[in-house]
Write an enzyme that holds these catalytic residues in place. Structure first.
Site, PDB file in Angstrom:
ATOM      1  N   LYS A 151       0.857  -1.186   0.000  1.00 38.37           N
ATOM      2  CA  LYS A 151       0.000   0.000   0.000  1.00 38.37           C
ATOM      3  C   LYS A 151       0.897   1.240   0.000  1.00 38.37           C
ATOM      4  CE  LYS A 151      -0.587   1.836   3.585  1.00 38.37           C
ATOM      5  NZ  LYS A 151       0.107   2.947   4.327  1.00 38.37           N
ATOM      6  N   GLY A 172       5.931   1.518   6.354  1.00 37.57           N
ATOM      7  CA  GLY A 172       5.008   2.512   5.827  1.00 37.57           C
ATOM      8  C   GLY A 172       4.272   2.102   4.577  1.00 37.57           C
ATOM      9  N   GLY A 195       2.095  -0.704   4.570  1.00 37.95           N
ATOM     10  CA  GLY A 195       0.940  -1.516   4.945  1.00 37.95           C
ATOM     11  C   GLY A 195       1.166  -3.007   4.903  1.00 37.95           C
ATOM     12  N   GLY A 196       2.406  -3.461   5.081  1.00 35.87           N
ATOM     13  CA  GLY A 196       2.691  -4.881   4.939  1.00 35.87           C
ATOM     14  C   GLY A 196       1.839  -5.776   5.814  1.00 35.87           C
ATOM     15  N   ASP A 224      -5.320   0.589   8.614  1.00 32.21           N
ATOM     16  CA  ASP A 224      -4.997   0.357   7.202  1.00 32.21           C
ATOM     17  C   ASP A 224      -5.715  -0.856   6.617  1.00 32.21           C
ATOM     18  OD1 ASP A 224      -3.330   2.512   7.097  1.00 32.21           O
ATOM     19  OD2 ASP A 224      -1.458   1.388   6.980  1.00 32.21           O
TER      20      ASP A 224
END
Length: 281
Positions: free
Chosen positions: A19, A103, A105-106, A135
């Site tokens: 993301k 940063g 969204g893993g 998220d």
């Protein structure tokens, strides 16, 4: 549904794309501590893979180049999503190709992928999904979206053109909570109105006038983020910006050929960095 009544688990897998926050405006903070945001997100064509298979017990096996940075206990978002969905048995494999705490969204995308693999991405209550993290709702959509509120208002942006990009992570993990805690101003202006029916140059021009309000606090915490942004600009990106709370930065290019050339240049100059060309949609 009791365990005896539960339907047998069907094997399956689901892609968990990175993301990318193309903008991230922090517009306020609620009484309960949650920050309100106004952000345009897009998703890469690279990411992790979540696979499920029948098994007698519930288990998680994390493998891949970034497996070492992923917690495997009860706090793991994939396991939390499994329990939220009522998964009591089954073998989950997480093939981790995205750097953690970066940063993009893993963990949230992994949790969303697990829900998709189970076929539970549409029937869980939104408030339950939010307990996994702000998220996760946008990662369930996994395509370009305008996201506001605390992450609970997700509106698809179908007219966003595919954006050639290079992602760069300089190898530092950043704590989202720590970056939000150091914000000096939490009541910032939202995004300006997006252009109608935009092409890539129009989007790049508009994005240049937007912000990531977490970028400067993150740079103060990890100055190498500023180096990554400068390296992307040096490599010819039309726009370089940090994603989320960092430390991954994204450089946008006019075409994929220019992005691939920049990737090669960055990898040669910074062999210790994670550098990937992608198409954001």
């Amino acid at each position: 549904m009791t365990t005896a009544e539960a339907a047998p688990l069907e094997p399956g897998h689901s892609f968990a794309p990175a993301k990318i926050n193309l903008t991230l405006h922090v517009t306020g903070q609620r009484a309960d501590g949650y920050h309100t945001l106004d952000t345009l997100v897009a998703f890469a064509d690279l990411g992790d893979m979540v696979t499920i298979a029948p098994a007698c017990d519930l288990s998680l096996d994390v493998r891949g180049p970034f497996a070492g940075g992923v917690p495997t206990g009860a706090e793991n978002l994939v396991l939390r999503a499994a329990r939220l969905a009522g998964m009591e048995t089954g073998a989950i494999t997480l093939d981790k190709h995205l750097p953690p705490s970066s940063g993009i969204g893993g963990g949230s995308s992994d949790a969303a992928a697990l829900l998709r693999a189970l076929g539970r991405d549409r029937d869980l209550p939104p408030e339950a999904i939010l307990t996994l993290g702000a998220d996760v709702p946008m990662c369930l959509l996994a395509r370009a979206a305008h996201v506001s509120g605390i992450g609970d208002v997700v509106c698809p942006v179908p007219d966003l053109p595919a954006l050639p990009a290079v992602l760069v992570n300089p190898g530092v993990a950043v704590s989202t909570a720590q970056i939000f805690a150091t914000l000096s101003e939490r009541n910032n202006a939202p995004m300006t109105v997006r252009p109608d029916r935009p092409d890539v140059p129009t989007v790049l021009h508009w994005l240049a006038a937007q912000r990531n309000d977490l970028e400067q606090p993150a740079i103060a915490h990890a100055p190498v983020i500023a180096e990554a942004l400068a390296a992307l600009r040096d490599a010819g990106s039309a726009l370089a910006r940090m994603s989320g709370s960092g430390a991954t930065c994204v450089g946008l290019f006019g075409d994929l050929d220019a992005a691939h050339k920049a990737e090669r240049r960055l990898m040669a100059r910074h062999p210790g960095w994670w550098v990937r060309t992608t198409l954001l949609t």
